[in-house]
Write a protein that holds these residues in place. Sequence first.
Motif, PDB file in Angstrom:
ATOM      1  N   GLY A  44       0.798  -1.217   0.000  1.00  0.00           N
ATOM      2  CA  GLY A  44       0.000   0.000   0.000  1.00  0.00           C
ATOM      3  C   GLY A  44       0.832   1.268   0.000  1.00  0.00           C
ATOM      4  N   VAL A  45       1.932   1.269  -0.735  1.00  0.00           N
ATOM      5  CA  VAL A  45       2.810   2.438  -0.804  1.00  0.00           C
ATOM      6  C   VAL A  45       2.926   2.915  -2.247  1.00  0.00           C
ATOM      7  CG1 VAL A  45       4.160   1.810   1.233  1.00  0.00           C
ATOM      8  CG2 VAL A  45       4.883   0.993  -1.004  1.00  0.00           C
ATOM      9  N   GLN A  46       3.299   4.177  -2.407  1.00  0.00           N
ATOM     10  CA  GLN A  46       3.482   4.746  -3.743  1.00  0.00           C
ATOM     11  C   GLN A  46       4.812   4.336  -4.362  1.00  0.00           C
ATOM     12  OE1 GLN A  46       1.271   6.454  -5.540  1.00  0.00           O
ATOM     13  NE2 GLN A  46      -0.213   6.103  -3.903  1.00  0.00           N
ATOM     14  N   SER A  47       5.843   4.288  -3.531  1.00  0.00           N
ATOM     15  CA  SER A  47       7.158   3.892  -4.041  1.00  0.00           C
ATOM     16  C   SER A  47       7.787   2.888  -3.076  1.00  0.00           C
ATOM     17  CB  SER A  47       8.069   5.107  -4.219  1.00  0.00           C
ATOM     18  OG  SER A  47       8.301   5.719  -2.974  1.00  0.00           O
ATOM     19  N   LEU A  48       8.515   1.977  -3.661  1.00  0.00           N
ATOM     20  CA  LEU A  48       9.153   0.922  -2.872  1.00  0.00           C
ATOM     21  C   LEU A  48      10.496   1.391  -2.321  1.00  0.00           C
ATOM     22  CD1 LEU A  48       8.458  -2.163  -5.137  1.00  0.00           C
ATOM     23  CD2 LEU A  48       7.439  -1.671  -2.926  1.00  0.00           C
ATOM     24  N   PRO A  49      10.907   0.824  -1.207  1.00  0.00           N
ATOM     25  CA  PRO A  49      12.259   1.120  -0.706  1.00  0.00           C
ATOM     26  C   PRO A  49      13.305   0.462  -1.609  1.00  0.00           C
ATOM     27  CG  PRO A  49      11.171  -0.495   0.689  1.00  0.00           C
ATOM     28  CD  PRO A  49      10.161  -0.055  -0.320  1.00  0.00           C
ATOM     29  N   GLU A  50      14.544   0.677  -1.294  1.00  0.00           N
ATOM     30  CA  GLU A  50      15.646   0.080  -2.061  1.00  0.00           C
ATOM     31  C   GLU A  50      15.680  -1.425  -1.790  1.00  0.00           C
ATOM     32  OE1 GLU A  50      20.481   0.096  -1.871  1.00  0.00           O
ATOM     33  OE2 GLU A  50      19.415   1.901  -1.237  1.00  0.00           O
ATOM     34  N   ILE A  51      15.567  -2.204  -2.879  1.00  0.00           N
ATOM     35  CA  ILE A  51      15.526  -3.664  -2.759  1.00  0.00           C
ATOM     36  C   ILE A  51      16.643  -4.260  -3.604  1.00  0.00           C
ATOM     37  CG2 ILE A  51      14.167  -5.741  -3.252  1.00  0.00           C
ATOM     38  CD1 ILE A  51      11.652  -4.021  -2.862  1.00  0.00           C
ATOM     39  N   SER A  52      17.385  -5.197  -3.012  1.00  0.00           N
ATOM     40  CA  SER A  52      18.387  -5.924  -3.783  1.00  0.00           C
ATOM     41  C   SER A  52      18.219  -7.416  -3.524  1.00  0.00           C
ATOM     42  CB  SER A  52      19.804  -5.465  -3.432  1.00  0.00           C
ATOM     43  OG  SER A  52      20.104  -5.758  -2.098  1.00  0.00           O
ATOM     44  N   VAL A  53      18.383  -8.172  -4.586  1.00  0.00           N
ATOM     45  CA  VAL A  53      18.274  -9.626  -4.509  1.00  0.00           C
ATOM     46  C   VAL A  53      19.580 -10.195  -5.015  1.00  0.00           C
ATOM     47  CG1 VAL A  53      17.024 -11.646  -5.333  1.00  0.00           C
ATOM     48  CG2 VAL A  53      15.783  -9.531  -4.867  1.00  0.00           C
ATOM     49  N   LYS A  54      20.164 -11.090  -4.220  1.00  0.00           N
ATOM     50  CA  LYS A  54      21.481 -11.632  -4.549  1.00  0.00           C
ATOM     51  C   LYS A  54      21.463 -13.146  -4.362  1.00  0.00           C
ATOM     52  CE  LYS A  54      25.622 -11.524  -2.004  1.00  0.00           C
ATOM     53  NZ  LYS A  54      26.524 -10.841  -1.094  1.00  0.00           N
ATOM     54  N   VAL A  55      22.079 -13.828  -5.284  1.00  0.00           N
ATOM     55  CA  VAL A  55      22.247 -15.274  -5.167  1.00  0.00           C
ATOM     56  C   VAL A  55      23.559 -15.524  -4.434  1.00  0.00           C
ATOM     57  CG1 VAL A  55      22.560 -17.413  -6.444  1.00  0.00           C
ATOM     58  CG2 VAL A  55      20.973 -15.691  -7.297  1.00  0.00           C
ATOM     59  N   ILE A  56      23.498 -16.270  -3.349  1.00  0.00           N
ATOM     60  CA  ILE A  56      24.707 -16.598  -2.595  1.00  0.00           C
ATOM     61  C   ILE A  56      25.463 -17.668  -3.385  1.00  0.00           C
ATOM     62  CG2 ILE A  56      25.622 -17.433  -0.399  1.00  0.00           C
ATOM     63  CD1 ILE A  56      24.097 -14.774  -0.186  1.00  0.00           C
ATOM     64  N   PRO A  57      26.701 -17.402  -3.774  1.00  0.00           N
ATOM     65  CA  PRO A  57      27.451 -18.357  -4.590  1.00  0.00           C
ATOM     66  C   PRO A  57      27.618 -19.714  -3.901  1.00  0.00           C
ATOM     67  CG  PRO A  57      28.604 -16.251  -4.449  1.00  0.00           C
ATOM     68  CD  PRO A  57      27.458 -16.189  -3.497  1.00  0.00           C
ATOM     69  N   GLU A  58      27.616 -20.755  -4.709  1.00  0.00           N
ATOM     70  CA  GLU A  58      27.839 -22.123  -4.244  1.00  0.00           C
ATOM     71  C   GLU A  58      26.818 -22.564  -3.198  1.00  0.00           C
ATOM     72  OE1 GLU A  58      30.179 -23.971  -5.761  1.00  0.00           O
ATOM     73  OE2 GLU A  58      30.715 -22.204  -6.942  1.00  0.00           O
ATOM     74  N   SER A  59      25.586 -22.069  -3.338  1.00  0.00           N
ATOM     75  CA  SER A  59      24.536 -22.460  -2.399  1.00  0.00           C
ATOM     76  C   SER A  59      23.189 -22.450  -3.103  1.00  0.00           C
ATOM     77  CB  SER A  59      24.501 -21.500  -1.199  1.00  0.00           C
ATOM     78  OG  SER A  59      23.946 -20.267  -1.578  1.00  0.00           O
ATOM     79  N   GLU A  60      22.170 -22.797  -2.375  1.00  0.00           N
ATOM     80  CA  GLU A  60      20.792 -22.756  -2.879  1.00  0.00           C
ATOM     81  C   GLU A  60      20.045 -21.581  -2.259  1.00  0.00           C
ATOM     82  OE1 GLU A  60      19.459 -26.569  -1.504  1.00  0.00           O
ATOM     83  OE2 GLU A  60      20.094 -27.564  -3.341  1.00  0.00           O
ATOM     84  N   ILE A  61      20.770 -20.551  -1.851  1.00  0.00           N
ATOM     85  CA  ILE A  61      20.211 -19.445  -1.084  1.00  0.00           C
ATOM     86  C   ILE A  61      20.081 -18.186  -1.941  1.00  0.00           C
ATOM     87  CG2 ILE A  61      20.498 -17.972   0.950  1.00  0.00           C
ATOM     88  CD1 ILE A  61      20.105 -20.911   1.664  1.00  0.00           C
ATOM     89  N   ILE A  62      18.905 -17.556  -1.820  1.00  0.00           N
ATOM     90  CA  ILE A  62      18.667 -16.235  -2.398  1.00  0.00           C
ATOM     91  C   ILE A  62      18.525 -15.273  -1.226  1.00  0.00           C
ATOM     92  CG2 ILE A  62      17.087 -14.788  -3.715  1.00  0.00           C
ATOM     93  CD1 ILE A  62      16.270 -17.270  -5.264  1.00  0.00           C
TER      94      ILE A  62
END
Length: 135
Positions: A90-108
């Motif tokens: 319910g906001v007009q603009s989103l905060p700063e979002i970053s998505v990173k894949v952790i190397p050598e893992s199954e983790i985002i």
Amino acid sequence: MELKTYLTILVRRWRIVLLVAFVVTSVFTYGGKNLPPSYQAETRLRVITPLAGSVRDAYHEVYFASRLITTYAQIATSDQIMIELRENLGVQSLPEISVKVIPESEIIQIVVVSPNRNLSADAANRLAELIISKQ
């Protein structure tokens, strides 16, 4: 140069040294007080990949898992998901979002930075929920 030479230069230029120290102290003191606080929320998702069980298929499974994790990371930052997230929050603009894949893992890893602590936590959690719902 000897220590005596350095001291002589400092004594002759004491006004400049004092002025520089004053300006630097003032900038850091004044600048630090006027910065808004910034809150960071982080969540991590584990992407479970199916295993075939055969040793011959191990390379293909690792390659598939890598592609699958990268795909989910791309989906997480897609325009469609960001629109859904903005509507969900319910906001007009989103905060700063970053998505990173952790190397050598199954983790985002999802990191959200915002001046509002509740918004950063809600955005990180809801983005994770949206990604899970898209599986």
